[in-house]
Scaffold this motif. Structure first.
Motif, PDB file in Angstrom:
ATOM      1  N   GLU A 190      69.457  49.465  29.812  1.00  0.00           N
ATOM      2  CA  GLU A 190      70.129  48.683  28.771  1.00  0.00           C
ATOM      3  C   GLU A 190      71.506  48.219  29.271  1.00  0.00           C
ATOM      4  N   ILE A 241      72.972  44.394  30.045  1.00  0.00           N
ATOM      5  CA  ILE A 241      74.235  43.881  29.482  1.00  0.00           C
ATOM      6  C   ILE A 241      75.151  43.384  30.595  1.00  0.00           C
ATOM      7  N   GLU A 289      73.776  38.728  24.574  1.00  0.00           N
ATOM      8  CA  GLU A 289      74.502  38.250  23.389  1.00  0.00           C
ATOM      9  C   GLU A 289      73.572  37.434  22.480  1.00  0.00           C
ATOM     10  N   GLY A 348      71.224  39.755  20.725  1.00  0.00           N
ATOM     11  CA  GLY A 348      71.918  40.481  19.658  1.00  0.00           C
ATOM     12  C   GLY A 348      72.196  39.583  18.467  1.00  0.00           C
ATOM     13  N   ARG A 349      72.476  38.334  18.746  1.00  0.00           N
ATOM     14  CA  ARG A 349      72.846  37.411  17.673  1.00  0.00           C
ATOM     15  C   ARG A 349      71.628  36.969  16.856  1.00  0.00           C
ATOM     16  N   TYR A 353      67.975  40.407  16.886  1.00  0.00           N
ATOM     17  CA  TYR A 353      68.405  41.792  16.939  1.00  0.00           C
ATOM     18  C   TYR A 353      67.484  42.731  16.155  1.00  0.00           C
ATOM     19  N   TYR A 393      67.063  46.679  16.390  1.00  0.00           N
ATOM     20  CA  TYR A 393      67.703  47.553  15.400  1.00  0.00           C
ATOM     21  C   TYR A 393      66.683  48.545  14.835  1.00  0.00           C
ATOM     22  N   ILE A 420      65.908  51.647  16.764  1.00  0.00           N
ATOM     23  CA  ILE A 420      66.759  52.834  16.599  1.00  0.00           C
ATOM     24  C   ILE A 420      65.989  53.893  15.805  1.00  0.00           C
ATOM     25  N   VAL A 427      64.393  36.119   9.686  1.00  0.00           N
ATOM     26  CA  VAL A 427      65.301  36.985  10.448  1.00  0.00           C
ATOM     27  C   VAL A 427      64.586  38.260  10.880  1.00  0.00           C
ATOM     28  N   TYR A 428      63.779  38.781   9.966  1.00  0.00           N
ATOM     29  CA  TYR A 428      63.136  40.074  10.241  1.00  0.00           C
ATOM     30  C   TYR A 428      61.804  39.934  10.974  1.00  0.00           C
ATOM     31  N   ILE A 468      77.662  53.084   9.899  1.00  0.00           N
ATOM     32  CA  ILE A 468      76.481  53.196  10.774  1.00  0.00           C
ATOM     33  C   ILE A 468      76.918  53.504  12.208  1.00  0.00           C
ATOM     34  N   THR A 512      74.755  51.664  20.854  1.00  0.00           N
ATOM     35  CA  THR A 512      74.891  50.409  21.609  1.00  0.00           C
ATOM     36  C   THR A 512      74.099  49.289  20.943  1.00  0.00           C
ATOM     37  N   VAL A 513      72.890  49.615  20.480  1.00  0.00           N
ATOM     38  CA  VAL A 513      72.056  48.580  19.863  1.00  0.00           C
ATOM     39  C   VAL A 513      72.683  48.100  18.548  1.00  0.00           C
ATOM     40  N   ALA A 514      73.204  49.049  17.768  1.00  0.00           N
ATOM     41  CA  ALA A 514      73.853  48.658  16.514  1.00  0.00           C
ATOM     42  C   ALA A 514      75.072  47.782  16.808  1.00  0.00           C
ATOM     43  N   LEU A 561      75.438  45.906  19.374  1.00  0.00           N
ATOM     44  CA  LEU A 561      74.922  44.609  19.822  1.00  0.00           C
ATOM     45  C   LEU A 561      74.483  43.756  18.631  1.00  0.00           C
ATOM     46  N   ALA A 562      73.834  44.380  17.658  1.00  0.00           N
ATOM     47  CA  ALA A 562      73.341  43.627  16.507  1.00  0.00           C
ATOM     48  C   ALA A 562      74.500  43.081  15.675  1.00  0.00           C
ATOM     49  N   PHE A 563      75.516  43.909  15.461  1.00  0.00           N
ATOM     50  CA  PHE A 563      76.595  43.484  14.573  1.00  0.00           C
ATOM     51  C   PHE A 563      77.691  42.698  15.311  1.00  0.00           C
ATOM     52  N   PRO A 611      77.538  40.871  18.648  1.00  0.00           N
ATOM     53  CA  PRO A 611      76.965  40.394  19.916  1.00  0.00           C
ATOM     54  C   PRO A 611      77.996  39.745  20.849  1.00  0.00           C
ATOM     55  N   ALA A 612      78.975  39.054  20.271  1.00  0.00           N
ATOM     56  CA  ALA A 612      79.950  38.370  21.134  1.00  0.00           C
ATOM     57  C   ALA A 612      80.797  39.391  21.906  1.00  0.00           C
ATOM     58  N   ILE A 647      79.845  42.438  22.802  1.00  0.00           N
ATOM     59  CA  ILE A 647      79.006  43.036  23.853  1.00  0.00           C
ATOM     60  C   ILE A 647      78.852  42.048  25.015  1.00  0.00           C
ATOM     61  N   ASN A 706      78.113  39.559  13.026  1.00  0.00           N
ATOM     62  CA  ASN A 706      76.976  38.651  13.138  1.00  0.00           C
ATOM     63  C   ASN A 706      76.402  38.381  11.736  1.00  0.00           C
ATOM     64  N   PRO A 707      76.457  37.126  11.243  1.00  0.00           N
ATOM     65  CA  PRO A 707      76.012  36.868   9.863  1.00  0.00           C
ATOM     66  C   PRO A 707      74.527  37.150   9.658  1.00  0.00           C
ATOM     67  N   LEU A 708      73.731  37.052  10.722  1.00  0.00           N
ATOM     68  CA  LEU A 708      72.300  37.316  10.572  1.00  0.00           C
ATOM     69  C   LEU A 708      72.008  38.811  10.434  1.00  0.00           C
ATOM     70  N   ALA A 709      72.993  39.633  10.844  1.00  0.00           N
ATOM     71  CA  ALA A 709      72.784  41.086  10.740  1.00  0.00           C
ATOM     72  C   ALA A 709      73.476  41.678   9.523  1.00  0.00           C
ATOM     73  N   LEU A 728      73.385  41.678   6.443  1.00  0.00           N
ATOM     74  CA  LEU A 728      72.552  41.323   5.286  1.00  0.00           C
ATOM     75  C   LEU A 728      72.242  42.583   4.468  1.00  0.00           C
TER      76      LEU A 728
END
Lengths: 539, 423
Positions: free
Chosen positions: A86, A90, A98, A101-102, A105, A109, A112, A277-278, B10, B73-75, B77-79, B81-82, B84, B354-357, B359
């Motif tokens: 991972e 990165i 990025e 993640g954007r 994700y 997520y 996890i 999104v999901y 989180i 790390t994943v959380a 990255l999700a929230f 991303p820029a 990371i 991240n607006p997509l995350a 939610l």
């Protein structure tokens, strides 16, 4: 004609970031080589325990416990190698990371929770043995397996999205053999769409398809999307970018100093919202086949490894050893599972995977089949090109002998994957067949006698290496065949790369180091399987 | 806009669990090879078996730590991303170093586990030494990144964002942070094991009680020394923050010094110090009893049981304090932000989610999935630590061997395959 070495060099040097790709490949292979046991061994352990519950034969319990002992540490090692992979992704491909993640994700997520499920139930399976009821223990094993497969399902959906995003349409017609660049469907926010000049858009191959409440659905050629994405991550403003060429003059002026990345972000984010999104990654056309085929690979490798391990035990144990009966039974169990798994892989899931690649990644399919004048394909080498490429493959891929498989040479040059995948693919197929024969041989012998002869046991003992190689080649075909793309139709390799690529010597040093560690890890496992504990305890 | 509370929660949860287990992991990886070696030299089977038993728990600790590290790390990255992405462009060397060591570590962990009793004691010790050394060295790479987040030494933005390695490594907060972390981890590992043995002592009858008391007595001085060194390096770290990362310093200590913190986390510092005080209090109490010539009996053992949880609480609060005190920034130098491009400033802000995350569905799923899973983690810890008392272990092992059809006490069982078997 280029030789194999030339083709490997073409893969390494003919596409950007060759050494970074090589390092990533080794790093991820280290992870995958280990990870397969986390996905596969719990199934074998649960099966053995279920048989124990049915038959009451303690040997099955012993096998189940030994497998659990194996995957308890394999999981820990897999988790650590996953962390290393991972971080590697990165560091080498931060723009891809990025973007993932954007926009995609969610499965990462969810992973996890899959991961936590996995770790909790795998270790509960290990520690709770004898402390909970038999059925409860079996249920814990099933949950451990579910956690591992759930985790695999999530990460594979991301990989499948990168191979064939749901909003990217491959442009190959198998009835005529005509190819055109893939098209990318984008839900452009209405506000942004108002800045676009439809005529100018059409002049670069774009089309406006429909409008909705908050979007205009636009189709763009993948080449344009790739270029825009590259410019966005390189820090271009709208005024400096290709977007200015399709914008209305007044909008181009107003947006001139706005970062292109911001505008693209609004478009891609809106597209993701509309696609879900999901759910967006799960809609990839190659996802289901990928999941089944990858889990199948893990089970296959695990079964062959257990079979190899018990073949070693049988080779090392005196004929009158009381443990021999247990070893024979465990060997037989693993051989049967291996045969079933490799048969499913070769026919069912392998076929589905191939058909999905043909439909959603025709460029990769062309490279896999080596339909190019630049090389001598393996079917051509055995003078069976007409049969294989003319009849068999069209039938398998498209369900009709009248269909045409894509010609590599007709594909625009900057959309072509490396041709080396042809040889990798056919080597994989050949070795996969060999693997199936090893399992078939073992099972056939076991039907006639208590255990196979020494040479067959030696062959079985070597089969885990063969299984790992086949599995590696499968991923190599998939990933090398993804080039020139990082995300098919959207982002290329150059764009995903770090702005500070490490020196080649550092990359090579790390690659050699990881490869050496993997070799050492296998040596450790080999010693573990080969030698009994000095205390006399039997594994 | 205030920093998003659910996200911070989180991230804190994942990071807190990760850091607690990593500290335990470092302590165990150091202790186990030493314990086994000492046991072998003294021909003390009890000690060797304890080391092997700890290794069973260590495998779980190592895995769960890895899982929550990845979760963090994943959380992130999700929230974010820029952030990371930016970190990825800059941190090849520190994270790369950590990767190399992580890879060596998992090999050594696997080697130490699988080769127990299968290679010579010397080679096994060597593998154990690698396991311990990598455990201690891995945080160096991560701490280099944390030091960068305290103060971005070595950062250059022209002609492209990059890092001058020498300057980054000369960050005044790096060495004290690293050393503080290592000694904190050692004290945590040693105190947790001491607590576990105190607990075993209280549940065991007969002469084994003395063995557990002996182990506790042997572990406490080293744990105490490590705790003391953690405080020394912690003080050095505080001074380094004062010199190069005042924003963070003021958020932690400003209230005590009359300064005006932007985010006051002095209370968290006090919690941490209270937990440190608990540890020193217990140690002084035990020392007092020993100096008076009294034995470690039930009463002090009950107190020693609190050492482990207090040590774990200390490292968790310490790490969260370090993390929170720079909010709402990822880099605790807001005074430099006017020199940075707007996209970098945006990437370094905790508010840029991240607006997509961000939610409601994500939070609902998180709560729904995490609650039962954390309960399952608690069940796992309960089952794993609910070991049978030592006096019963021999009988238990014999039962297991019988069940497994091992060499000792070969049961008469029919074959599971082969001739007419059911396989």
């Amino acid at each position: 004609m280029p030789g194999l070495v030339d083709l490997i060099l073409e893969w390494l040097r003919g596409y950007p970031a060759g050494y970074e790709r090589l390092l990533s490949m080794i790093g991820i292979e280290v992870h995958w080589a280990i990870l397969q046991y986390v996905l596969g061994l719990p199934l074998l352990a649960v099966l053995a325990e279920a048989i124990w519950l049915r038959t009451g034969n303690e040997h099955w319990k012993r096998l189940s416990r030994n497998l659990a002992k194996g995957f308890a540490v394999v999981f820990a090692v897999g988790a650590a190698s996953g962390t290393a992979s991972e971080f590697g992704l990165i560091l080498l491909w931060p723009n891809l990371t990025e973007a993932a993640g954007r926009y995609i994700y969610f499965p990462l997520y969810l992973e996890i929770f899959a991961f936590i499920t996995e770790v909790v139930f795998i270790y509960l399976y290990f520690y709770a043995d004898g402390r909970v009821s038999r059925k409860a223990h079996l249920l814990i094993g099933v949950l451990a397996l579910a956690g591992a497969w759930f985790s695999g399902a999530m990460i594979l959906s991301v990989n499948s999205f990168m191979q064939s995003p749901a909003n990217v349409l491959a442009n190959y017609d198998p009835t005529t053999g005509s190819w055109a660049p893939p098209e990318v469907l984008l839900f452009v926010p209405t506000q942004v769409a108002q800045a676009i000049d439809a005529q100018k858009l059409a002049s670069v191959g774009g089309k406006i398809l429909e409008s909705g409440a908050d979007y205009v659905l636009v189709s763009l050629p993948a080449g344009l999307v790739r270029a825009l994405m590259g410019q966005a991550f390189a820090g271009y403003t709208v005024g400096e970018s290709l977007l200015a060429a399709v914008a209305r003059p007044e909008a181009a002026q107003a947006l001139a100093s706005v970062p292109l990345k911001s505008v693209l972000d609004s478009i891609v984010a809106n597209t993701v919202r509309h696609a879900g999104v999901y759910t967006i990654t799960f809609k990839s056309g190659t996802y289901v086949a990928t999941f089944v085929h990858s889990i199948g690979a893990a089970v296959t490798v695990s079964a062959f490894t257990v079979m190899g391990a018990y073949a070693l035990r049988l080779l090392r144990t005196p004929k009158d050893d009381p443990d021999r009966e247990y070893f024979r039974g465990a060997f037989k169990f693993a051989a049967v599972v291996a045969l079933v798994a490799v048969a499913i892989q070769g026919t069912g899931s392998g076929h589905a995977m191939g058909a999905a690649v043909a439909e959603f990644n025709p460029e990769k399919f062309a490279a896999m089949e080596g339909t190019s004048e630049q090389i001598t394909s393996l079917p051509a080498l055995i003078h069976a090109e007409g049969l294989v490429h003319g009849k068999l493959m069209p039938l398998l891929a498209y369900g009709s002998t009248g269909a045409v498989i894509p010609s590599y040479d007709l594909i625009q040059s900057d959309f072509r994957p490396p041709l080396v995948v042809h040889y990798l693919y056919y080597t994989k197929i050949g070795l996969g067949v060999l693997l199936g024969l090893v399992a078939l041989l073992a099972v056939a012998y076991l039907r006639r006698s208590a255990e196979p002869p020494g040479w067959a046991l030696n062959l079985s003992a070597a089969s885990p290496v063969l299984a790992q190689v086949v599995s590696f080649l499968g991923w190599a075909v998939r990933e090398i065949g993804r080039k020139p793309w990082a995300i098919y139709g959207i982002m290329d390799v150059q764009t995903e790369l770090t702005v500070n690529p490490p020196p080649t010597w550092q990359l090579m040093l790390v690659a050699a180091y990881l490869a050496a560690l993997l070799a050492l890890l296998f040596a450790v496992v080999y010693v573990y399987l080969w030698k009994r504990e000095e205390s006399g305890e039997v594994s | 806009m205030p920093e998003p509370v659910p996200i911070v929660f989180i991230l804190s949860l994942a990071f807190g669990l990760h850091i607690a287990l990593v500290n335990l992991d470092i302590g165990l990886a150091t202790l186990i090879p030493i314990m086994k070696r000492v046991g072998e030299r003294r021909e003390d089977e009890f000690l060797v078996r304890r080391a092997k038993n700890l290794m069973r728990y260590y495998a779980m600790t190592y895995a769960v730590a890895g899982v929550f590290g990845t979760a963090f790390t994943v959380a992130l990255l999700a929230f974010y991303p820029a952030f990371i992405g930016l970190a990825g462009h800059l941190t090849w060397v520190p994270f790369g170093l950590a990767i190399l060591l992580i890879a060596l570590r998992f090999l050594s962990v696997a080697g130490y586990w699988y080769l127990w009793d299968r290679v010579s004691s010397g080679i096994h010790l060597l593998i154990g030494a690698v396991m311990a050394a990598t455990g201690i060295l891995i945080p160096l790479g991560f701490r280099a990144v944390f030091a960068f987040l305290n103060a971005p030494f070595g950062l250059r933005l022209q002609p492209k964002p990059h890092l001058i390695l020498g300057e980054a490594l000369s960050n005044p907060t790096l060495m004290p942070l690293y050393l503080k972390s290592v000694f904190g981890a050692l004290s945590t590992g040693l105190f947790v094991v001491a607590s576990a043995y105190a607990w075993r002592y209280l549940r065991t009858e007969g002469e084994l009680r003395e063995r557990y008391a002996g182990l506790v007595k042997a572990l406490l001085p080293y744990g105490t020394l490590s705790l003391f060194l953690m405080l020394v390096f912690g003080f050095w770290y505080t001074l380094s923050l004062l010199s190069v990362s005042q924003y963070k310093f003021v958020n932690i200590f400003g209230r005590f010094l009359g300064a005006d913190p932007t985010k006051d986390f002095s209370w968290l510092f006090l919690v941490k110090m209270a937990l440190v005080a608990v540890q020193f209090g217990v140690v002084l109490y035990v020392l007092d009893r020993l100096l008076k010539g009294l034995e470690l009996d039930d009463e002090p053992m009950r107190w020693i049981k609190t050492l482990g949880p207090a040590a774990l609480g200390t490292v968790i609060t310490g790490e969260l304090l370090n993390m929170y005190s720079q909010l709402p920034y990822f880099v605790a130098r807001p005074d430099l932000f006017n020199m940075l491009p707007s996209w970098v400033v945006s990437a370094l802000s905790v508010d840029t989610v991240n607006p997509l995350a961000n939610l409601p569905g994500v939070y609902i799923i998180t709560g729904a999935a995490l609650t039962p899973l954390l309960a399952a983690v608690a069940a796992l810890i309960y089952v794993a630590t609910k070991g049978e008392p030592e006096a019963l272990e021999g009988a238990s092992r014999q039962r297991e061997d019988m069940a497994a059809g091992g060499r000792e006490g070969q049961p008469e069982v029919s074959g599971m395959g082969g001739d007419g078997g059911s396989g």
